[in-house]
Design a protein around this motif. Structure first.
Motif, PDB file in Angstrom:
ATOM      1  N   SER A  26       0.851  -1.189   0.000  1.00 32.43           N
ATOM      2  CA  SER A  26       0.000   0.000   0.000  1.00 32.43           C
ATOM      3  C   SER A  26       0.879   1.228   0.000  1.00 32.43           C
ATOM      4  O   SER A  26       1.867   1.289   0.735  1.00 32.43           O
ATOM      5  N   TRP A  46      -0.561   4.323   0.392  1.00 32.52           N
ATOM      6  CA  TRP A  46      -1.433   5.366   0.912  1.00 32.52           C
ATOM      7  C   TRP A  46      -1.632   5.163   2.403  1.00 32.52           C
ATOM      8  O   TRP A  46      -1.621   4.039   2.908  1.00 32.52           O
ATOM      9  N   ASP A  47      -1.798   6.262   3.124  1.00 28.91           N
ATOM     10  CA  ASP A  47      -1.975   6.216   4.574  1.00 28.91           C
ATOM     11  C   ASP A  47      -3.350   5.649   4.904  1.00 28.91           C
ATOM     12  O   ASP A  47      -4.378   6.268   4.593  1.00 28.91           O
ATOM     13  N   ARG A  71      -5.749   7.920   6.987  1.00 26.85           N
ATOM     14  CA  ARG A  71      -6.163   9.222   6.466  1.00 26.85           C
ATOM     15  C   ARG A  71      -7.361   9.042   5.543  1.00 26.85           C
ATOM     16  O   ARG A  71      -7.315   8.278   4.582  1.00 26.85           O
ATOM     17  N   PRO A  98      -9.345  10.541   2.740  1.00 30.69           N
ATOM     18  CA  PRO A  98      -9.173  11.625   1.769  1.00 30.69           C
ATOM     19  C   PRO A  98     -10.465  12.406   1.572  1.00 30.69           C
ATOM     20  O   PRO A  98     -11.569  11.848   1.618  1.00 30.69           O
ATOM     21  N   TYR A 125       1.815   4.794  -7.465  1.00 30.28           N
ATOM     22  CA  TYR A 125       0.923   3.654  -7.252  1.00 30.28           C
ATOM     23  C   TYR A 125       1.639   2.321  -7.433  1.00 30.28           C
ATOM     24  O   TYR A 125       1.038   1.258  -7.277  1.00 30.28           O
ATOM     25  N   ASP A 157      -5.596  11.249  -7.245  1.00 30.50           N
ATOM     26  CA  ASP A 157      -5.074  10.891  -5.926  1.00 30.50           C
ATOM     27  C   ASP A 157      -6.194  10.426  -4.999  1.00 30.50           C
ATOM     28  O   ASP A 157      -6.034   9.460  -4.241  1.00 30.50           O
ATOM     29  N   TYR A 158      -7.314  11.119  -5.048  1.00 26.04           N
ATOM     30  CA  TYR A 158      -8.467  10.718  -4.230  1.00 26.04           C
ATOM     31  C   TYR A 158      -8.928   9.313  -4.624  1.00 26.04           C
ATOM     32  O   TYR A 158      -9.145   8.443  -3.765  1.00 26.04           O
ATOM     33  N   SER A 208      -6.502   6.546  -3.495  1.00 31.53           N
ATOM     34  CA  SER A 208      -6.572   6.326  -2.058  1.00 31.53           C
ATOM     35  C   SER A 208      -7.837   5.548  -1.681  1.00 31.53           C
ATOM     36  O   SER A 208      -7.809   4.627  -0.861  1.00 31.53           O
ATOM     37  N   ARG A 209      -8.951   5.907  -2.282  1.00 35.33           N
ATOM     38  CA  ARG A 209     -10.215   5.219  -2.006  1.00 35.33           C
ATOM     39  C   ARG A 209     -10.159   3.764  -2.479  1.00 35.33           C
ATOM     40  O   ARG A 209     -10.652   2.860  -1.795  1.00 35.33           O
ATOM     41  N   GLN A 211      -8.269   1.892   0.143  1.00 36.26           N
ATOM     42  CA  GLN A 211      -9.059   1.700   1.363  1.00 36.26           C
ATOM     43  C   GLN A 211     -10.110   0.619   1.196  1.00 36.26           C
ATOM     44  O   GLN A 211     -10.386  -0.147   2.128  1.00 36.26           O
TER      45      GLN A 211
END
Length: 303
Positions: free
Chosen positions: A55, A57-58, A61, A63, A155, A278-279, A282-283, A286
């Motif tokens: 991964s 991405w945090d 967090r 987004p 990515y 970016d959004y 990240s989604r 998640q």
């Protein structure tokens, strides 16, 4: 890999276990002290083989969704000769990890998208002449490419890794374990430079291409091959390797040798699309979609 000299080639996985790093360093120093030689510099720490997708991405967090009301469609640009990221099916359709990721991004943003094929050398010109909106073709993030385009966050990364024969008696790929052992590597590559810096007591057997280096391992001419983890994972999972070999230790993740990763490129100044990408990335991480796609194309993962 064929593209090792192109600016697209990639970098490595980020965080590393401190305990493993300490253990790895200790083994290097102990081995050097035993023969009276000064200790070689310890290689940047490696992480154990991962069963799950990496991964970037945090996870803690959440987004904030950007305003995508002005985003009518995304015209993705890619190429078709870099499997498993992008390749042609028998019916002429382009497929691969990058293609599925692009479609998942459009679903996440609820935005129509198209995917257009271009030659590698025409991707950035096509973006900059407004023939497309974003490049998803494993384009490396580096100083040269940043002068021409803006990027989403990375990515994918490309660590260096060792592969050995499946029945090897070697328990690790540490400098001590591989001292005086033959290691196949591509001549003049970043992987050779890494071995020269951190495995000075190993015997480097250089080859002109990654395929020749891999064949040397399969045929038993060397005890390990060190190279691009993406290419090695694709080989290990394919018919060519025929189950001969496995990853041993790693991945090795020093950006000095392996770069910063790959991202989705957008035209300079296109901040709204970059933020939307970016959004979406990240989604997808998640919700587990990114992991599903990764494991689909990399069942023997480079990480």
């Amino acid at each position: 890999m064929r593209r090792l000299t192109q600016p697209r080639r990639i970098a490595l996985l980020a965080s590393i276990g401190a305990a493993l790093a300490a253990l790895f360093l200790t083994s290097c120093v102990t081995a050097a002290a035993a023969d009276g030689a000064p200790p070689a510099p310890a290689p940047p720490a490696s992480t154990p083989p991962a069963a799950n997708a990496p991964s970037f991405w945090d996870p803690n967090r959440t987004p904030e969704k950007p305003d995508v009301s002005g985003l009518r469609q995304i015209r993705f640009l890619t190429e078709d000769d870099y499997p498993p990221f992008n390749f042609l099916l028998s019916d002429g359709q382009v497929a691969g990890f990058n293609i599925d990721l692009a479609r998942a991004i459009c679903l996440e943003l609820d935005t129509p998208c198209t995917i257009q094929r271009r030659r590698w050398d025409l991707l950035i010109p096509a973006l900059n002449d407004n023939s497309g909106d974003a490049i998803i073709a494993s384009l490396a993030i580096n100083d040269e490419t940043r002068k021409q385009v803006d990027f989403s966050g990375p990515y994918m990364l490309t660590p260096g890794r060792f592969a050995m024969q499946a029945d090897t008696t070697l328990k690790s790929a540490s400098p001590a374990a591989l001292a005086d052992r033959p290691i196949a590597v591509v001549a003049g590559s970043r992987h050779e430079a890494f071995l020269q810096a951190f495995y000075p007591r190993s015997t480097l057997v250089t080859f002109e291409t990654p395929a020749l280096a891999r064949n040397a391992l399969k045929n038993g001419r060397v005890q390990a091959v060190f190279g691009d983890a993406i290419a090695l994972s694709y080989w290990l999972n394919g018919a060519e390797a025929a189950g001969c070999c496995v990853f041993r230790d790693g991945p090795f993740t020093d950006p000095k040798y392996f770069g910063e990763g790959v991202g989705i490129a957008v035209k300079k100044g296109n901040a709204p699309l970059r933020r939307a990408l970016d959004y979406a990335l990240s989604r997808l991480a998640q919700r587990g979609v990114f992991a599903e796609l990764y494991l689909k194309y990399f069942p023997v993962g480079p990480f």
